[in-house]
Motif scaffolding. Sequence first.
Motif, PDB file in Angstrom:
ATOM      1  N   UNK A 148      -0.901   1.887  60.327  1.00 29.34           N
ATOM      2  CA  UNK A 148      -1.691   0.649  60.226  1.00 29.34           C
ATOM      3  C   UNK A 148      -0.792  -0.563  60.002  1.00 29.34           C
ATOM      4  N   UNK A 149       0.249  -0.386  59.201  1.00 30.59           N
ATOM      5  CA  UNK A 149       1.193  -1.479  58.953  1.00 30.59           C
ATOM      6  C   UNK A 149       1.916  -1.853  60.247  1.00 30.59           C
ATOM      7  N   UNK A 150       2.341  -0.842  60.990  1.00 28.78           N
ATOM      8  CA  UNK A 150       3.040  -1.093  62.259  1.00 28.78           C
ATOM      9  C   UNK A 150       2.128  -1.848  63.220  1.00 28.78           C
ATOM     10  N   UNK A 151       0.852  -1.433  63.274  1.00 33.78           N
ATOM     11  CA  UNK A 151      -0.107  -2.112  64.152  1.00 33.78           C
ATOM     12  C   UNK A 151      -0.317  -3.565  63.722  1.00 33.78           C
ATOM     13  N   UNK A 152      -0.435  -3.774  62.417  1.00 33.13           N
ATOM     14  CA  UNK A 152      -0.630  -5.123  61.886  1.00 33.13           C
ATOM     15  C   UNK A 152       0.583  -6.006  62.172  1.00 33.13           C
ATOM     16  N   UNK A 166       0.030  -6.962  65.971  1.00 34.35           N
ATOM     17  CA  UNK A 166      -1.137  -7.783  66.324  1.00 34.35           C
ATOM     18  C   UNK A 166      -1.180  -9.117  65.598  1.00 34.35           C
ATOM     19  N   UNK A 167      -0.752  -9.135  64.334  1.00 35.18           N
ATOM     20  CA  UNK A 167      -0.849 -10.363  63.540  1.00 35.18           C
ATOM     21  C   UNK A 167       0.441 -11.163  63.453  1.00 35.18           C
ATOM     22  N   UNK A 168       1.569 -10.493  63.694  1.00 37.92           N
ATOM     23  CA  UNK A 168       2.849 -11.194  63.514  1.00 37.92           C
ATOM     24  C   UNK A 168       3.751 -11.108  64.737  1.00 37.92           C
ATOM     25  N   UNK A 169       3.338 -10.348  65.744  1.00 43.48           N
ATOM     26  CA  UNK A 169       4.155 -10.230  66.948  1.00 43.48           C
ATOM     27  C   UNK A 169       5.503  -9.588  66.715  1.00 43.48           C
TER      28      UNK A 169
END
Length: 302
Positions: free
Chosen positions: A60-64, A67-70
């Motif tokens: 989930x951290x990797x996805x965030x 998606x949120x920080x590029x």
Amino acid sequence: GHVVSLIDISPYKFDKPGGAGCPEHTWVAPVPDIYRGKHRTGSGESEEELGLKYAKDVDDIIEKMGTQHGRKPAAFIAESLQSCGGQVIFPDNYLPEVYKSVRAAGGIVIADEVQVGFGRVGTHMWAFQTYDEGLVPDIVTMGKPMGNGHPIAAVFTTPEVAKSFGKTGIEYFNTYGGNPVSCAIGNAVLDVIEKEKLMENAIKVGAYLLEEFKKMATKYECIGDVRGRGLFVGIDLVKDRESREPASELAKTILTRLKYKHILIQLDGPSSNVIKLKPPMVFSLENAKHLVENVDLVLAEL
């Protein structure tokens, strides 16, 4: 660590009083503590299921990050056994799953063996090996026991990582790096570990400590959990076994009482309620019996 780059990846430093807080380029994964973490025993789930849940937190951290920080992860770093975090033993499937996810996202994985390496776990030279024989980090950091008190440390990498370091074109130079005195001491330590069969000793004495303190847990309600591998053991003290509320003051009292008996222990974990047993590798069965007897005496008095 004490340099800024290491403090920036250490909650143990940046979350403490005086710390600057978590930097924007650092993401902290939940400690996979199945006793008092966010996913814990008592919920009806197996250790393997809990391990997958903690690994999913990293996903989930990797996805965030994307998606949120590029961003993509540069690296994942963790002690193979969490020492200052409270003597935490991860579920066996946690690191293999996390390593797989981080590498798939383009990052490398780093195993911190500074406190837990060099045969302390007994069955293996390196603690990360206890989870999976095929588990191989990209970088392994080691120090402390490497010199048995002498200041020496080392970084091991895969050939690929080593080549990328050389591609910078900048010569690496360290005044003390590779000095013959430190190298001789490091070799002597390895010789002693082998000749005096200290890994076998860690298995034998560690098993005794685990068995005796688990027996003690049936006698004293304040012992909520006993965990460990080899000569790396944690005794988690609680006010109440149901809520698992940390018994920090009790832990401090035990530490003080043992000090008067000329026994030095350490407390660790976020609430300083875990008795940390990480004795020298030469710690004998006789030493262990002396420790167990005196902890029992102290608890009986409280």
